[in-house]
Design an enzyme around this catalytic site. Structure first.
Site, PDB file in Angstrom:
ATOM      1  N   HIS A 194      65.318  70.810  17.328  1.00 57.65           N
ATOM      2  CA  HIS A 194      66.391  71.813  17.226  1.00 57.65           C
ATOM      3  C   HIS A 194      65.846  72.915  16.332  1.00 57.65           C
ATOM      4  O   HIS A 194      64.738  72.786  15.793  1.00 57.65           O
ATOM      5  CB  HIS A 194      67.661  71.211  16.597  1.00 57.65           C
ATOM      6  N   ASP A 210      60.074  69.351  13.213  1.00 56.77           N
ATOM      7  CA  ASP A 210      61.516  69.196  12.973  1.00 56.77           C
ATOM      8  C   ASP A 210      62.094  70.545  12.546  1.00 56.77           C
ATOM      9  O   ASP A 210      61.638  71.142  11.572  1.00 56.77           O
ATOM     10  CB  ASP A 210      61.771  68.130  11.904  1.00 56.77           C
ATOM     11  N   THR A 226      63.966  61.093  12.576  1.00 57.91           N
ATOM     12  CA  THR A 226      63.076  61.322  13.720  1.00 57.91           C
ATOM     13  C   THR A 226      62.153  60.126  13.987  1.00 57.91           C
ATOM     14  O   THR A 226      62.186  59.562  15.087  1.00 57.91           O
ATOM     15  CB  THR A 226      62.280  62.625  13.544  1.00 57.91           C
ATOM     16  N   SER A 278      68.913  65.663  13.919  1.00 54.97           N
ATOM     17  CA  SER A 278      67.600  65.104  14.256  1.00 54.97           C
ATOM     18  C   SER A 278      67.716  63.721  14.886  1.00 54.97           C
ATOM     19  O   SER A 278      66.866  63.338  15.697  1.00 54.97           O
ATOM     20  CB  SER A 278      66.722  65.014  13.003  1.00 54.97           C
ATOM     21  N   ASP A 332      62.016  71.599   8.805  1.00 57.62           N
ATOM     22  CA  ASP A 332      63.481  71.508   8.777  1.00 57.62           C
ATOM     23  C   ASP A 332      64.033  71.640   7.366  1.00 57.62           C
ATOM     24  O   ASP A 332      65.014  72.347   7.125  1.00 57.62           O
ATOM     25  CB  ASP A 332      63.877  70.153   9.380  1.00 57.62           C
ATOM     26  N   HIS A 371      66.628  74.387   6.002  1.00 56.34           N
ATOM     27  CA  HIS A 371      67.925  74.123   5.347  1.00 56.34           C
ATOM     28  C   HIS A 371      68.020  74.907   4.032  1.00 56.34           C
ATOM     29  O   HIS A 371      69.090  75.361   3.661  1.00 56.34           O
ATOM     30  CB  HIS A 371      68.082  72.628   5.056  1.00 56.34           C
TER      31      HIS A 371
HETATM   32 ZN    ZN Z   1      67.885  69.222   9.569  1.00 52.19          ZN
END
Ligand code: ZN
Length: 439
Positions: free
Chosen positions: A302, A32, A133, A80, A259, A263
């Site tokens: 992504h 992720d 996800t 996501s 992910d 962030h």
């Molecule tokens: Zn994210």
């Protein structure tokens, strides 16, 4: 609403596929937020900057193509939920939507198709198991924030009067142990075995229907965890459970917290998550040596954070400095917020000593954060000061605290892997996977 049209190449692949050629087992692994800078960075991170003699990584060994990730909403960068729905069901949808199309209608995932084809099914994540996800593979909800309703789909979405997912491992006790809906009691009535710690997981390998919930919400970051190899352990346990019979299986494994580190613009946290994810891929590749009738596809949903290797005109990136950071920036903030001796407390978790000007900036940011209870995204906060020091020292740039929309890489190995070569859309991945589990 923009309608997505499958590429001609994908259509050829789909029509060329027959059940006889389908792999017995299909494994999808999603990093992720794992944009291209994460895999390049990880390669430098494990190689001591010795660029003449690079050891290959699982990523260099299996790279086959790339995928676009845009969602159905015009002008948006994907989240996501939309990207997972694309990879699970082959359908473009709006950000925030899991397992439904842009009109809110439920769409069938590859996991459901696998179940209907008589295969066994599994989901593994380091986030809550009902996070966007993994949720897109079993639940149907236009709002990923409806976590309690999504958790209920792990019980209520059924085939042959059993839940769709045979084995699920991750975080998220909270809604399974919720009194009113009693989700765990319902799963127990369906014959599921439950473990809540990694010791018990080791002993549960033979269980056909297995639920492992190792935290109330997400698991701790690998860099802060007592079990830094938690994704590897869950991957191994899922394979042991799913491969124990002849039906074949579909398994999705998510490195969820790459992910989250992105962030937070936290490069040391991200590299540790990459390490756990890469080692989990190696476990699958090892499984495939004994089970060659298996397809592995690895990709990202992504990029997160838009990290850059080098920043602000300086031609330097210092993975050896990243390796000197032994805590997440969030944990460092918690410790330094209470600290009476910032340099000494820093040295408990970071192996490079602070310069005088860095100590001064941390002291003033500590005072500001104590007085204002500043949020982490406040540029004057203690969190921002810690992040700035680590990112400057390591040469890491970030362009956002959100997602970015460049194409992600696609990695594949085993039976059917040639279908994932070249340029594709994330919905093509979903369509190809569905064709490969159907019989
Ligand atoms: Zn994210």
């Amino acid at each position: 609403m923009r309608k997505y049209i499958a590429t001609a190449a994908a259509a050829v692949f789909l029509s060329a596929c027959t059940p006889d050629e389908n792999p017995k087992n299909v494994i999808l692994m999603i990093g992720d937020g794992m944009g291209p800078a994460y895999t390049s960075g990880y390669r430098y991170f494990v190689n001591d900057n010795n660029r003449a003699d690079f050891r290959p990584t699982v990523f260099t060994q299996t790279l086959v193509g790339n995928a676009s990730t845009f969602p159905a909403d015009p002008d948006s960068v994907t989240d996501s939920a939309a990207s997972a729905t694309a990879m699970a069901a082959g359908v473009k949808t709006l950000n925030g939507a899991v397992g439904v199309d842009a009109d809110g209608q439920p769409v069938d995932s590859v996991l459901k198709h696998a179940k209907q084809a008589g295969m066994r099914t599994g989901l593994v994540a380091t986030s809550e198991i009902y996070h966007a996800t993994p949720a897109a593979f079993v639940a149907h909800n236009a709002n990923r924030g409806e976590k309690h309703a999504i958790a209920q789909d792990f019980v209520n979405q059924r085939h042959n009067d059993m839940p769709l997912v045979d084995v699920f491992l991750g975080g998220g006790r909270k809604y399974f142990d919720h009194d009113e809906t009693a989700l765990w009691q319902k799963l127990e009535a369906d014959g599921y075995h439950r473990v809540d710690d990694f010791g018990a997981l080791e002993n549960a390998a033979g269980k056909r229907n297995l639920v492992g919930l190792f935290a109330d919400s997400g698991l701790p970051y690998a860099i802060d965890s007592d079990v830094p190899d938690r994704l590897q352990r869950m991957t191994r346990a899922a394979l042991a459970s799913l491969a124990g019979s002849d039906e074949g299986f579909f398994l999705m494994v998510e490195g969820s917290q790459i992910d989250w580190c992105g962030h937070n613009n936290d490069i040391a946290c991200a590299m540790k998550e990459m390490g756990d994810f890469a080692a989990s891929i190696e476990i699958v590749l090892e499984f495939m040596k004994a089970n060659p009738d298996t397809l592995l596809v690895v990709t990202a949903d992504h990029d997160t954070g838009g990290p850059s290797i080098g920043r602000e005109g300086s031609y330097r990136w210092m993975p050896k400095v990243i390796r000197q950071v032994r805590a997440s920036q969030g944990k460092l903030k918690e410790v330094l917020l209470e600290s009476e001796d910032i340099a000494a407390d820093w040295a408990r978790f970071v192996d490079f000593p602070l310069e005088d000007d860095e100590i001064a900036s941390l002291v003033s940011a500590q005072q500001y954060s104590r007085e204002t209870k500043a949020r982490d995204n406040d540029p004057k906060s203690l969190y921002a000061s810690i992040a700035d020091i680590i990112n400057r020292r390591t040469g890491t740039g970030w362009t956002t605290h959100g997602h970015t929309g460049e194409d992600v890489q696609v990695f594949a190995a085993g039976k059917g892997s040639e279908q994932f070569r070249g340029n594709q859309d994330n919905t093509d991945i979903g369509k190809k996977l569905i064709a490969l589990v159907r019989n």
